[in-house]
Design a protein around this motif. Structure first.
Motif, PDB file in Angstrom:
ATOM      1  N   PRO A  87       2.159  -5.764  -1.193  1.00 31.17           N
ATOM      2  CA  PRO A  87       1.502  -6.924  -0.582  1.00 31.17           C
ATOM      3  C   PRO A  87       1.305  -6.749   0.921  1.00 31.17           C
ATOM      4  CG  PRO A  87       3.303  -7.597  -2.012  1.00 31.17           C
ATOM      5  CD  PRO A  87       3.411  -6.114  -1.859  1.00 31.17           C
ATOM      6  N   SER A  88       0.143  -7.169   1.388  1.00 31.73           N
ATOM      7  CA  SER A  88      -0.088  -7.177   2.841  1.00 31.73           C
ATOM      8  C   SER A  88      -0.566  -8.572   3.224  1.00 31.73           C
ATOM      9  CB  SER A  88      -1.096  -6.106   3.248  1.00 31.73           C
ATOM     10  OG  SER A  88      -2.285  -6.261   2.525  1.00 31.73           O
ATOM     11  N   ARG A  89      -0.394  -8.886   4.483  1.00 30.61           N
ATOM     12  CA  ARG A  89      -0.606 -10.273   4.920  1.00 30.61           C
ATOM     13  C   ARG A  89      -2.010 -10.786   4.601  1.00 30.61           C
ATOM     14  NH1 ARG A  89       3.005  -8.994   9.200  1.00 30.61           N
ATOM     15  NH2 ARG A  89       1.345  -8.283  10.560  1.00 30.61           N
ATOM     16  N   GLY A  90      -3.031  -9.937   4.802  1.00 30.67           N
ATOM     17  CA  GLY A  90      -4.409 -10.393   4.667  1.00 30.67           C
ATOM     18  C   GLY A  90      -4.769 -10.887   3.276  1.00 30.67           C
ATOM     19  N   SER A  91      -4.165 -10.312   2.260  1.00 32.08           N
ATOM     20  CA  SER A  91      -4.565 -10.658   0.891  1.00 32.08           C
ATOM     21  C   SER A  91      -3.448 -11.319   0.099  1.00 32.08           C
ATOM     22  CB  SER A  91      -5.034  -9.392   0.164  1.00 32.08           C
ATOM     23  OG  SER A  91      -4.027  -8.407   0.230  1.00 32.08           O
ATOM     24  N   THR A 126       3.017   9.736   9.389  1.00 32.41           N
ATOM     25  CA  THR A 126       1.628   9.927   9.832  1.00 32.41           C
ATOM     26  C   THR A 126       0.714   8.975   9.073  1.00 32.41           C
ATOM     27  OG1 THR A 126       1.401  11.694   8.198  1.00 32.41           O
ATOM     28  CG2 THR A 126       1.807  12.377  10.470  1.00 32.41           C
ATOM     29  N   ALA A 127      -0.365   8.551   9.748  1.00 27.47           N
ATOM     30  CA  ALA A 127      -1.346   7.681   9.104  1.00 27.47           C
ATOM     31  C   ALA A 127      -2.167   8.503   8.099  1.00 27.47           C
ATOM     32  CB  ALA A 127      -2.243   7.072  10.164  1.00 27.47           C
ATOM     33  N   PRO A 128      -2.708   7.929   7.045  1.00 23.64           N
ATOM     34  CA  PRO A 128      -2.593   6.517   6.692  1.00 23.64           C
ATOM     35  C   PRO A 128      -1.240   6.196   6.073  1.00 23.64           C
ATOM     36  CG  PRO A 128      -3.868   7.705   5.046  1.00 23.64           C
ATOM     37  CD  PRO A 128      -3.576   8.689   6.129  1.00 23.64           C
ATOM     38  N   TYR A 129      -0.694   5.062   6.449  1.00 19.55           N
ATOM     39  CA  TYR A 129       0.613   4.639   5.955  1.00 19.55           C
ATOM     40  C   TYR A 129       0.476   3.982   4.575  1.00 19.55           C
ATOM     41  CZ  TYR A 129       1.521   5.320  10.892  1.00 19.55           C
ATOM     42  OH  TYR A 129       1.598   5.872  12.139  1.00 19.55           O
ATOM     43  N   PRO A 130       1.572   3.848   3.854  1.00 21.96           N
ATOM     44  CA  PRO A 130       1.481   3.218   2.533  1.00 21.96           C
ATOM     45  C   PRO A 130       0.859   1.825   2.567  1.00 21.96           C
ATOM     46  CG  PRO A 130       3.569   4.342   2.743  1.00 21.96           C
ATOM     47  CD  PRO A 130       2.916   4.400   4.100  1.00 21.96           C
ATOM     48  N   THR A 131       1.079   1.102   3.630  1.00 20.67           N
ATOM     49  CA  THR A 131       0.410  -0.185   3.733  1.00 20.67           C
ATOM     50  C   THR A 131       0.262  -0.555   5.197  1.00 20.67           C
ATOM     51  OG1 THR A 131       0.388  -2.457   2.922  1.00 20.67           O
ATOM     52  CG2 THR A 131       2.495  -1.623   3.682  1.00 20.67           C
ATOM     53  N   ILE A 132      -0.655  -1.469   5.452  1.00 21.21           N
ATOM     54  CA  ILE A 132      -0.767  -2.012   6.804  1.00 21.21           C
ATOM     55  C   ILE A 132      -0.410  -3.488   6.722  1.00 21.21           C
ATOM     56  CG2 ILE A 132      -2.427  -0.381   7.782  1.00 21.21           C
ATOM     57  CD1 ILE A 132      -4.628  -2.364   6.943  1.00 21.21           C
ATOM     58  N   ALA A 133       0.157  -3.985   7.756  1.00 28.16           N
ATOM     59  CA  ALA A 133       0.534  -5.396   7.837  1.00 28.16           C
ATOM     60  C   ALA A 133       1.334  -5.855   6.620  1.00 28.16           C
ATOM     61  CB  ALA A 133      -0.717  -6.265   7.987  1.00 28.16           C
ATOM     62  N   PRO A 134       2.468  -5.214   6.350  1.00 30.16           N
ATOM     63  CA  PRO A 134       3.261  -5.637   5.196  1.00 30.16           C
ATOM     64  C   PRO A 134       3.803  -7.052   5.370  1.00 30.16           C
ATOM     65  CG  PRO A 134       4.482  -4.073   6.536  1.00 30.16           C
ATOM     66  CD  PRO A 134       3.110  -4.131   7.103  1.00 30.16           C
ATOM     67  N   THR A 135       4.022  -7.714   4.255  1.00 30.25           N
ATOM     68  CA  THR A 135       4.524  -9.086   4.308  1.00 30.25           C
ATOM     69  C   THR A 135       6.040  -9.088   4.367  1.00 30.25           C
ATOM     70  OG1 THR A 135       4.559  -9.115   1.935  1.00 30.25           O
ATOM     71  CG2 THR A 135       2.638 -10.077   2.996  1.00 30.25           C
ATOM     72  N   SER A 136       6.559 -10.180   4.846  1.00 37.11           N
ATOM     73  CA  SER A 136       8.012 -10.322   4.820  1.00 37.11           C
ATOM     74  C   SER A 136       8.430 -10.836   3.442  1.00 37.11           C
ATOM     75  CB  SER A 136       8.457 -11.320   5.889  1.00 37.11           C
ATOM     76  OG  SER A 136       8.013 -12.613   5.517  1.00 37.11           O
ATOM     77  N   THR A 137       9.702 -10.658   3.155  1.00 37.79           N
ATOM     78  CA  THR A 137      10.233 -11.156   1.880  1.00 37.79           C
ATOM     79  C   THR A 137      10.038 -12.667   1.776  1.00 37.79           C
ATOM     80  OG1 THR A 137      11.878  -9.418   2.000  1.00 37.79           O
ATOM     81  CG2 THR A 137      12.291 -11.157   0.423  1.00 37.79           C
ATOM     82  N   ASN A 138      10.240 -13.362   2.883  1.00 38.30           N
ATOM     83  CA  ASN A 138      10.089 -14.826   2.858  1.00 38.30           C
ATOM     84  C   ASN A 138       8.656 -15.237   2.552  1.00 38.30           C
ATOM     85  OD1 ASN A 138      12.740 -15.318   3.316  1.00 38.30           O
ATOM     86  ND2 ASN A 138      12.532 -15.526   5.550  1.00 38.30           N
ATOM     87  N   ASP A 139       7.685 -14.532   3.179  1.00 37.41           N
ATOM     88  CA  ASP A 139       6.278 -14.852   2.910  1.00 37.41           C
ATOM     89  C   ASP A 139       5.954 -14.610   1.436  1.00 37.41           C
ATOM     90  OD1 ASP A 139       5.919 -15.521   5.507  1.00 37.41           O
ATOM     91  OD2 ASP A 139       4.904 -13.649   6.087  1.00 37.41           O
ATOM     92  N   LEU A 140       6.461 -13.523   0.930  1.00 40.11           N
ATOM     93  CA  LEU A 140       6.203 -13.175  -0.475  1.00 40.11           C
ATOM     94  C   LEU A 140       6.783 -14.237  -1.397  1.00 40.11           C
ATOM     95  CD1 LEU A 140       5.022 -10.875  -2.197  1.00 40.11           C
ATOM     96  CD2 LEU A 140       7.255  -9.800  -2.162  1.00 40.11           C
ATOM     97  N   ARG A 141       7.993 -14.632  -1.077  1.00 40.48           N
ATOM     98  CA  ARG A 141       8.669 -15.627  -1.899  1.00 40.48           C
ATOM     99  C   ARG A 141       7.902 -16.956  -1.860  1.00 40.48           C
ATOM    100  NH1 ARG A 141      13.893 -15.742   0.434  1.00 40.48           N
ATOM    101  NH2 ARG A 141      14.352 -13.796  -0.603  1.00 40.48           N
ATOM    102  N   SER A 142       7.505 -17.338  -0.682  1.00 37.83           N
ATOM    103  CA  SER A 142       6.832 -18.636  -0.576  1.00 37.83           C
ATOM    104  C   SER A 142       5.453 -18.597  -1.235  1.00 37.83           C
ATOM    105  CB  SER A 142       6.720 -19.064   0.886  1.00 37.83           C
ATOM    106  OG  SER A 142       5.876 -18.169   1.574  1.00 37.83           O
ATOM    107  N   ALA A 143       4.810 -17.421  -1.243  1.00 36.47           N
ATOM    108  CA  ALA A 143       3.477 -17.330  -1.849  1.00 36.47           C
ATOM    109  C   ALA A 143       3.543 -17.331  -3.372  1.00 36.47           C
ATOM    110  CB  ALA A 143       2.776 -16.069  -1.378  1.00 36.47           C
TER     111      ALA A 143
END
Lengths: 213, 434
Positions: A87-91, A126-143
């Motif tokens: 999960p990333s923040r944007g989606s 090195t880029a590209p990284y596995p994800t950009i803007a990863p979400t926090s556990t709390n954000d994931l839980r609340s979503a």
């Protein structure tokens, strides 16, 4: 996107990928991989080559690649098993909403996340990284959790005890104590997969959520 | 049980673990396990399986064995990727490709089938082409070190692993034989054999004859595995036969002297020796010891005879009722290295049948088979075997039949592999263990 010797993931991700592939394969239902990078797409595609697998690009990483990857904006969600890596923040809320609407009762969502210790892994050097803007556990839980989903289990790969054994093995190897170093390597492997509080400190985690009414 | 009956059971078991893609099943190893991925592994299991079937064919002239060898070779042909690698060829590191020595071992299998087909005037070109593509497009293109004149173990370093290089030498010698292209001998195999010999210990009484497991940038890693020393012997002997270099035969004999010195009274061998009195004895291989026994027998024509009674007993006494062999003894001691207590249940990994270990026993048994007794027909369709073992100190029950493998803890399944499926269903953290 065949995986070769050059592409083998670090052991932490390797555990997570195999666990998710194994779990997802048991359902015999269509699978959707929500991939935040080509890293995830490549490894899951190779593992699930013979499955009914759709790959959705959640962060626009596939725009320059010729592949049958579906951009998030064109995605028509379908029921089945979903692997969300990661999960990333944007989606986050878009995908969480889709899952709540589409997923059948009792269907599972497998989520791969990278913890702060993952930054030490080769994939993050090195880029590209596995994800950009990863979400926090709390954000994931609340979503995901307030409505219609409950957390079945969290697995962490390379938990704190395992990390200590791994460090001991490295130090012993540097001191030419190879017999002892090998013993600590296998102690590390034995303690590798953790649940409970230890999972929160593991570099890579898999969350298993189940849809409930 | 007669040798013919033992072989019949092995053949039936290997049939039971086949899918359309090849021979599958979980893997345990000293280095790592692959318990989740259970699909076909196009790895060194094919070396033993194919040679076993070719042994049976040459000794009985029954067409069915040649067909089974060819069927296995077809798995490899179908599983080759565009770049020459084989899918899922990394054994304990599956589900990845480009496994070493596994792809070279698969090439040996292909080329052995090609030779057998040619001997009866059948077309073998597809098997030769497949092996050649792997050797040229992967090994030579990515792993050949033109400066050091040996094959590296991966493209991004200068490390060499002698036993893996030895397996490749076997494949190169076979490829030269079937193609008539001597370049594979003199440009690649010969210098690689010299590099293997350079890894042999000759100046330390404790490890004399042992072969360093690997070297990186000229630094030799003092890991000495009797099993892997034995894996070097076929290439050294074949190199000697072709090149008449006495140094190669001497190296093979010294390697087996080292192996023999680390045999225990029960016919088992130590896992790894690091130096004087530095030994990690456990786990001790069982099924894989077919390779050690085969190496001893390869040297018999060269005035090197060893009493193999005890090592053979160690192997033969560990065949499961339904055909495969136990993988090891003492996996539970891998960390603490204490002698396993008598009467305690074996570790699950000890009794777990693994295609890529049992193939080595299958090959050895068919080597020993004289072809006089008929191989009986075995019906395993309704056979179920149950073995009690321990997993992390807890009693678990292993149940296998022709359709599945189930491991249960307190009557609850914690592992379920439906034969033919690529992934097992693991329901316990205890088995998420590489």
């Amino acid at each position: 996107m065949a995986v070769t010797h050059l592409d083998r993931p670090s052991l932490e991700y390797w555990h997570a990928f195999d666990y998710c592939a194994g779990q997802a394969s048991q359902s015999k239902r269509p699978m959707t991989l929500l991939a935040s990078s080509q890293f995830y797409a490549r490894h899951f595609e190779d593992r699930l080559l013979e499955s009914d697998l759709s790959i959705v690009d959640t962060t626009n990483w596939s725009q320059d690649t010729q592949s049958n990857v579906i951009p998030l904006v064109n995605w028509q969600p379908q029921a089945g098993v979903w692997i969300w890596a990661e999960p990333s923040r944007g989606s986050l809320h878009t995908i969480a909403n889709h899952w709540r609407q589409i997923a059948a009762n009792d269907s599972q969502l497998l989520i791969v996340t990278s913890g702060w210790l993952a930054k030490r892994l080769p994939e993050w050097q090195t880029a590209p990284y596995p994800t950009i803007a990863p979400t926090s556990t709390n954000d994931l839980r609340s979503a995901l959790q307030p409505e219609g989903a409950h957390l079945v289990a969290v697995y962490g790969f390379h938990g704190p005890v395992s990390i200590v054994y791994g460090v001991a093995a490295t130090l012993l190897s540097q001191r030419k104590q190879l017999a002892w170093s090998d013993r600590f390597i296998y102690a590390m492997r034995k303690a590798y997969t953790v649940q409970g509080w230890q999972a929160q400190f593991a570099p890579v985690q898999v969350r298993i959520l189940s849809k409930t009414n | 049980m007669t040798l013919a009956e033992q072989i019949a059971k092995l053949d039936a078991w290997f049939d039971s673990i086949r899918s359309d893609d090849g021979y599958g099943g979980p893997v345990v190893h000293w280095w790592q396990n692959s318990l989740h991925y259970t699909g076909a592994g196009l790895d060194w299991r094919y070396e033993g399986i194919v040679h076993a079937y070719l042994n049976l064919y040459s000794k009985t002239r029954s067409q069915q064995w040649l067909e089974k060898a060819q069927r296995a070779a077809n798995d490899l042909v179908r599983g080759q990727q565009d770049g020459g690698n084989y899918r899922f060829s990394a054994f304990e590191q599956n589900p990845h490709a480009a496994g070493t020595p596994h792809e070279a071992a698969a090439d040996i299998a292909l080329l052995a089938v090609a030779k057998a087909l040619r001997a009866v005037s059948l077309d073998a070109s597809i098997y030769i082409d497949t092996a050649r593509k792997n050797i040229e497009q992967y090994y030579i293109q990515y792993l050949w070190n033109d400066k050091e004149h040996y094959f590296q173990d991966n493209p991004s370093g200068t490390n060499i692993v002698p036993n893996k290089a030895a397996t490749l030498v076997e494949a190169l010698l076979l490829l030269a034989e079937v193609t008539g292209d001597d370049r594979f001998i003199y440009q690649y195999a010969k210098p690689t054999l010299a590099a293997i010999v350079a890894h042999q210990v000759t100046d330390n009484p404790a490890t004399d004859g042992a072969i360093y497991q690997l070297s990186r940038n000229g630094h030799f890693q003092p890991w000495f595995f009797p099993y892997y020393a034995a894996r070097c012997v076929p290439a050294l002997v074949q190199g000697y036969q072709l090149l008449h270099d006495e140094q190669l035969l001497k190296a093979a004999k010294q390697a087996m002297n080292f192996v023999h010195r680390h045999q225990y009274g029960d016919g088992s061998y130590a896992q790894i020796i690091y130096g004087p009195n530095k030994i990690n004895r456990y786990p001790q291989w069982i099924a894989g010891n077919g390779d050690i026994l085969r190496a001893f027998r390869l040297l018999e024509p060269y005035d090197y005879v060893t009493d193999l009674t005890l090592p053979e007993q160690w192997l033969f006494n560990h065949q499961h009722e339904h055909g495969p062999f136990h993988t090891a003894f003492g996996f539970n001691s891998q960390i603490h290295q204490r002698v396993p207590q008598q009467g305690k249940l074996p570790d699950l990994r000890d009794i777990l049948p693994v295609a890529g270990w049992t193939d080595k026993a299958f090959l050895y048994l068919t080597d020993r088979f004289d072809g006089n007794d008929p191989i009986p027909a075995i019906d395993t369709a309704h056979q179920t075997i149950t073995v009690e073992s321990q997993l992390r100190g807890r009693r678990v029950v292993y149940v296998e039949n022709s359709d599945s493998v189930v491991i249960s803890f307190r009557d609850k399944p914690i592992y379920h592999w439906i034969k033919g499926e690529n992934w097992a269903d693991i329901r316990s953290r205890q088995l998420i263990w590489k």
